[in-house]
Scaffold this active site. Sequence first.
Site: not given
Length: 401
Positions: A97, A124, A279, A288
Amino acid sequence: MQVSIACTEHNLKSRNGEDRLLSKQSSNAPNVVNAARAKFRTVAIIARSLGTFTPQHHISLKESTAKQTGMKYRNLGKSGLRVSCLGLGTWVTFGGQISDEVAERLMTIAYESGVNLFDTAEVYAAGKAEVILGSIIKKKGWRRSSLVITTKLYWGGKAETERGLSRKHIIEGLKGSLQRLQLEYVDVVFANRPDSNTPMEEIVRAMTHVINQGMAMYWGTSRWSAMEIMEAYSVARQFNMIPPVCEQAEYHLFQREKVEVQLPELYHKIGVGAMTWSPLACGIISGKYGNGVPESSRASLKCYQWLKERIVSEEGRKQQNKLKDLSPIAERLGCTLPQLAVAWCLRNEGVSSVLLGSSTPEQLIENLGAIQVLPKMTSHVVNEIDNILRNKPYSKKDYRS
């Protein structure tokens, strides 16, 4: 447990020594015998008292605060490893990202704020996250001894032998991670999920092996059930191997039972701590998504269709309404909703560290600000939050009381 075992051995040795001493002096003076008995009784009492004192002393050292940054540090479970109560995770962000430059900026902000824990995994970004993390550490020249680096193993490659928790993949997978990280060792290697195809003894033996070889300092579990963790501990104790010290678990306002009910029992019984992730519930708690799914958000990505469906579902709408009800509490405490959510996770003393996942420096700085909110998380505030969420889990002990 180690202290109590040591004390037991000490008592046995003391008892044998007492018997030998008494046999030599039994024909001499009774007062000497009595003095010897009194001496050994005193030693035994001191040894037993150490067994009860040490855990209490350990707990008293549980949290400390850095003067310069305000960061708090806690023991990872009942191990001696001190970790910052906030860590930086690399899932989705590193190698995906965000750019490498942003990743470096995030790590710099975290490190300068007192964060010493950086978490990654072989899966990842297909290993790229480890490469970026290792490159930044090398570029920055940070002392290795000042860092706690953790990685996770399970999904390594496409071949059958390149995934799972077999002895082969644990050893080869960790070697691959260390090469990508450009490190000699990681502080904690996690089993990224349970593996029903591999015997537990093989998993524990392999983890013990990589620790004995200096490739890792500790090992832990991720997304394991309490029963599986207990089995690993039992196998380790049965065959004199090294048990796990920590479980990585999802924990946030809407996901509570495992961390608040199951893991505390494991902590008190076998010393396994909790390192929590997400979290903000993959951004759901960030605020958002109050008016839908923004184009630049994680939920807008093709590979996160499941997150989008979760947000727009009926349960997702209920969660957004609860977040709106929590906003006045955040305003009253002088913080943002994400800061309140992170501080809420930190208020749980059973949590050793909370892993943050941020895609911008602004997000990370905001989330790190939860440290200042933590002292404001009084029992009254926590009860207010519970009354809004109405999802507090209860243990068997709570029901009995």
